[in-house]
Design an enzyme around this catalytic site. Structure first.
Site, mmCIF file in Angstrom:
data_model
loop_
_atom_site.group_PDB
_atom_site.id
_atom_site.type_symbol
_atom_site.label_atom_id
_atom_site.label_comp_id
_atom_site.label_asym_id
_atom_site.label_seq_id
_atom_site.Cartn_x
_atom_site.Cartn_y
_atom_site.Cartn_z
ATOM 1 N N GLU A 57 -20.443 -94.930 128.308
ATOM 2 C CA GLU A 57 -19.980 -93.862 129.199
ATOM 3 C C GLU A 57 -19.343 -92.721 128.417
ATOM 4 O OE1 GLU A 57 -19.298 -97.141 129.284
ATOM 5 O OE2 GLU A 57 -18.485 -97.709 131.228
ATOM 6 N N CYS A 85 -14.658 -99.459 132.293
ATOM 7 C CA CYS A 85 -13.325 -99.984 131.989
ATOM 8 C C CYS A 85 -12.274 -98.899 132.263
ATOM 9 C CB CYS A 85 -13.275 -100.414 130.523
ATOM 10 S SG CYS A 85 -13.274 -99.024 129.365
#
Length: 170
Positions: A57, A85
């Site tokens: 990401e 996360c």
């Protein structure tokens, strides 16, 4: 013009995850889409780059910002094969994409509804994203399960080899 689907974009993220797998990285991939075009891609490269922040990401967010020439990713959608996360979710909030679509929820460490939801339920933060999950969930799960099963098997084999060596050769 035919509209591309969430399945299509998630399969592109899964292609990135397979690249991570081949590089012996945790197989997570991401793509960022704006106006139905993929503008950025990323796959986990923590081990390759020796950088704990090199999550799929994070790399895709950076690439999208460079592509757009702006840190704001307004009107963009992030597709990622596993729930982001807390580190990635924090970066997502600051980059301001419109939507995040992930394949596999992570109830233990996910920050988009799993363990915590940083993308929607924190009024002090400056942005909220629409969240969708479950797109290509089984494919993502199988890829991760296969990776960790293979990693455990390799570790067991390495331990057997080390135990078979005479003490002076360790």
């Amino acid at each position: 013009m035919e509209l591309l689907t969430d399945d299509y974009y998630m399969h592109q993220a899964l292609r990135q995850a397979r690249m991570a797998y081949k590089a012996n990285e945790v197989p997570i991939g991401a793509v960022i889409v704006k106006d139905q075009q993929i503008i950025a891609r990323g796959w986990n490269q923590v081990e390759t780059l020796k950088d704990a922040t090199a999550h799929a990401e994070m790399l895709a967010l950076s690439a999208a910002q460079i592509h757009l020439g702006d840190w704001r990713l307004e009107g963009c959608t992030l597709y990622v094969t596993k729930e982001p996360c807390p580190m990635c979710a924090g970066a997502i909030v600051h980059c301001r994409p419109e939507k995040v679509v992930f394949a596999l929820p992570d109830p233990k460490a996910g920050a988009c509804g799993g363990w915590i939801n940083l993308l929607q339920s924190n009024p002090p933060l400056n942005h909220a994203c629409e969240i969708q999950y479950g797109v290509c969930e089984e494919e993502s799960r199988e890829l991760l399960i296969g990776f960790f099963r293979e990693a455990r098997k390799k570790r067991k084999e390495e331990v057997k080899i080390l135990k078979g060596l005479p003490q002076g050769e360790l």
